[in-house]
Design an enzyme around this catalytic site. Structure first.
Site, PDB file in Angstrom:
ATOM      1  N   ILE A  84      -7.644  -8.459   0.161  1.00  0.00           N
ATOM      2  CA  ILE A  84      -8.538  -7.459   0.741  1.00  0.00           C
ATOM      3  C   ILE A  84      -8.179  -6.083   0.187  1.00  0.00           C
ATOM      4  O   ILE A  84      -7.070  -5.588   0.377  1.00  0.00           O
ATOM      5  CB  ILE A  84      -8.448  -7.442   2.275  1.00  0.00           C
ATOM      6  CG1 ILE A  84      -8.703  -8.850   2.845  1.00  0.00           C
ATOM      7  CG2 ILE A  84      -9.438  -6.427   2.839  1.00  0.00           C
ATOM      8  CD1 ILE A  84     -10.034  -9.461   2.459  1.00  0.00           C
ATOM      9  N   LYS A  85      -9.148  -5.483  -0.479  1.00  0.00           N
ATOM     10  CA  LYS A  85      -8.948  -4.171  -1.084  1.00  0.00           C
ATOM     11  C   LYS A  85      -9.335  -3.118  -0.046  1.00  0.00           C
ATOM     12  O   LYS A  85     -10.494  -2.994   0.333  1.00  0.00           O
ATOM     13  CB  LYS A  85      -9.821  -4.062  -2.337  1.00  0.00           C
ATOM     14  CG  LYS A  85      -9.295  -3.128  -3.394  1.00  0.00           C
ATOM     15  CD  LYS A  85     -10.104  -3.278  -4.675  1.00  0.00           C
ATOM     16  CE  LYS A  85      -9.554  -2.378  -5.764  1.00  0.00           C
ATOM     17  NZ  LYS A  85     -10.422  -2.438  -6.973  1.00  0.00           N
ATOM     18  N   VAL A  86      -8.331  -2.355   0.394  1.00  0.00           N
ATOM     19  CA  VAL A  86      -8.512  -1.410   1.496  1.00  0.00           C
ATOM     20  C   VAL A  86      -8.470   0.017   0.961  1.00  0.00           C
ATOM     21  O   VAL A  86      -7.453   0.441   0.408  1.00  0.00           O
ATOM     22  CB  VAL A  86      -7.407  -1.583   2.558  1.00  0.00           C
ATOM     23  CG1 VAL A  86      -7.665  -0.665   3.745  1.00  0.00           C
ATOM     24  CG2 VAL A  86      -7.300  -3.041   3.011  1.00  0.00           C
TER      25      VAL A  86
END
Length: 216
Positions: A84-86
């Protein structure tokens, strides 16, 4: 190691056949350019099928609750592969910390400074993504940012790995690796430029010509 910064399944499959790529990163800009109106889940599943290793998918929600919901949805598409790219920020740190506590890998993105990278690592980010080209756009040298971040991660034995992205030139790749990046995520066009050197081409032609004209 090298990741591929792309969302094109055909190109991903082709370049993975070289045996040099360990993962894939995507972002909303890349997806908008390469995929357009294609269903996001369908596209990411195609990317996963065409590749090996982690595949980063970026959140586009802005509130903490919506980001968590979006993250969990992406995670279900390929639990062993999706990272997950936050986007970095206060909400992003909260989401990163929460996801880390659930065993979900994260890539904290849009990082431009040592301070941001350090906070992302402390929050439990699996990866911290420093944007080389965009740091340079501001008139700053990205090399100390990478080196200082790597030194601090090693000093405190933090688990985060540095990804350097926003790569615009071959030299960006070389400098990122030389200054401590664990990973450089490279666009296909730059990766293909890394194949070529005029002296290599000249030498291969010379050797092949010598063999073709040998005495028979």
């Amino acid at each position: 190691m090298l990741f591929l910064d792309s969302s094109d399944p055909k190109e991903i499959k082709d370049i993975f056949a070289w045996g040099v790529i360990a993962g894939v990163t995507t972002n909303p800009l890349i997806l908008a350019r390469e995929a357009g109106a294609v269903d996001l889940e369908q596209r990411i599943r195609e990317v996963v099928a065409a590749s090996k290793g982690p595949v980063s998918v970026e959140l586009v929600s802005e509130s903490e609750g919506a980001m968590m919901e979006e993250a969990h949805r992406y995670h279900t598409w390929a639990p062993g592969r999706i990272v997950i790219k936050v986007p970095f920020g206060e909400a992003g740190l909260r989401v990163t910390h929460a996801l880390a506590s659930q065993g979900i890998e994260t890539n904290v993105t849009c990082i431009m400074s040592f301070n941001q990278a350090y906070l992302a690592a402390l929050a439990g980010g699996t990866y911290v993504s420093i944007f080389s080209g965009r740091v340079r756009d501001m008139g700053y040298d990205v090399r100390p940012v990478i080196a200082e971040t790597r030194a601090q991660l090693d000093r405190e034995n933090l688990g985060a790995k540095i990804i350097v992205g926003s790569i615009r030139h071959i030299l960006d790749v070389n400098e990122a690796l030389a200054h401590g990046a664990h990973v450089v995520t490279v666009p296909p066009a730059i990766l293909r430029k890394m194949l070529h050197n005029p002296k290599t081409d000249e030498t291969i032609r010379e050797f092949n010509a010598a063999w073709a004209s040998r005495a028979k």
